[in-house]
Design a protein around this motif. Structure first.
Motif, short mmCIF file in Angstrom:
data_model
loop_
_atom_site.label_atom_id
_atom_site.label_comp_id
_atom_site.label_asym_id
_atom_site.label_seq_id
_atom_site.Cartn_x
_atom_site.Cartn_y
_atom_site.Cartn_z
N LEU A 20 0.87 -1.05 0.14
CA LEU A 20 0.07 -0.09 0.09
C LEU A 20 0.88 1.42 0.08
O LEU A 20 0.74 2.11 -0.64
N TRP A 21 1.98 1.21 0.70
CA TRP A 21 2.82 2.31 0.72
C TRP A 21 3.48 2.60 -0.60
O TRP A 21 3.46 3.68 -1.20
N PHE A 29 3.66 10.73 -5.86
CA PHE A 29 4.80 11.03 -6.24
C PHE A 29 5.20 10.72 -7.53
O PHE A 29 6.59 10.82 -7.95
N GLY A 30 4.37 9.71 -8.40
CA GLY A 30 4.87 9.20 -9.45
C GLY A 30 6.19 8.30 -9.50
O GLY A 30 6.64 7.91 -10.45
N GLN A 31 6.15 7.79 -7.93
CA GLN A 31 7.62 6.84 -7.83
C GLN A 31 7.09 5.37 -8.75
O GLN A 31 6.05 4.99 -8.47
N PRO A 32 8.05 4.85 -9.70
CA PRO A 32 7.64 3.82 -10.40
C PRO A 32 7.09 2.65 -9.32
O PRO A 32 7.89 2.60 -8.06
N ARG A 33 5.97 1.90 -9.66
CA ARG A 33 5.71 0.77 -8.76
C ARG A 33 6.75 -0.40 -8.83
O ARG A 33 7.38 -0.75 -9.80
N PRO A 34 6.56 -1.01 -7.73
CA PRO A 34 7.84 -2.30 -7.79
C PRO A 34 7.47 -3.40 -8.95
O PRO A 34 6.21 -3.54 -9.01
N ASN A 35 8.64 -3.72 -9.51
CA ASN A 35 8.13 -4.79 -10.78
C ASN A 35 8.84 -6.12 -9.95
O ASN A 35 9.99 -6.31 -9.81
#
Length: 158
Positions: A20-21, A29-35
């Motif tokens: 969720l974080w 913040f547009g931080q890429p999601r973990p892949n």
């Protein structure tokens, strides 16, 4: 057996909070999601005894690597929950405290920095990445969020 079950539950709760974080960082913040696909590929290659890769993207692909990455992500979170449950014991579940969970959360960053990240080919503590310090800070924050999840889930189930 009850202690192991509680460890599984807090591990799942903590991993969900960490996910969720990541969604919050992505949305706000547009931080890429973990892949988790590269992690799944890494887990797949462990069966052959290959722990470290120069570049996991160049390793032989596995058809179900994304699913395996997600499974591995949750399995590790559950493992960490069980470790805390066994180390802290029933007394901690009766009266959860944040400090033991946070210590474990910070210690587990080491697995990412010294095993997973070099295994993926991005160096010790992401040292081969141009934004290594940002990645390190985000790792520490994410594992603190994981610790909050361990603690918060323990509060919920006591």
């Amino acid at each position: 057996m009850e202690l192991l079950l509680k460890g599984v539950v807090i591990g799942i709760g903590a991993t969900v909070l960490m996910d969720l974080w990541a969604i919050l960082l992505w949305k706000a913040f547009g931080q890429p999601r973990p892949n988790w696909a590269p992690v799944g590929r890494w887990f797949w290659h462990l069966k052959n005894g290959t722990v470290f890769h120069d570049d996991i993207a160049k390793a032989e692909p596995y058809a179900n690597e994304l699913a395996l990455g997600w499974i591995g992500h949750y399995a590790v979170g559950i493992l960490y929950g069980i470790v805390l449950a066994l180390a802290a014991g029933p007394a901690w579940f009766a009266e959860p405290a944040f400090l033991p969970a946070w210590i474990l959360g910070i210690v587990t960053v080491g697995a990412g920095w010294f095993l997973l990240q070099p295994g993926l080919g991005i160096g010790v503590a992401a040292s081969k990445l141009p934004n290594a310090n940002t990645v390190r800070a985000l790792n520490l924050i994410a594992h603190t969020v994981f610790a909050l999840g361990l603690y918060g889930t323990a509060l919920l189930i006591r």
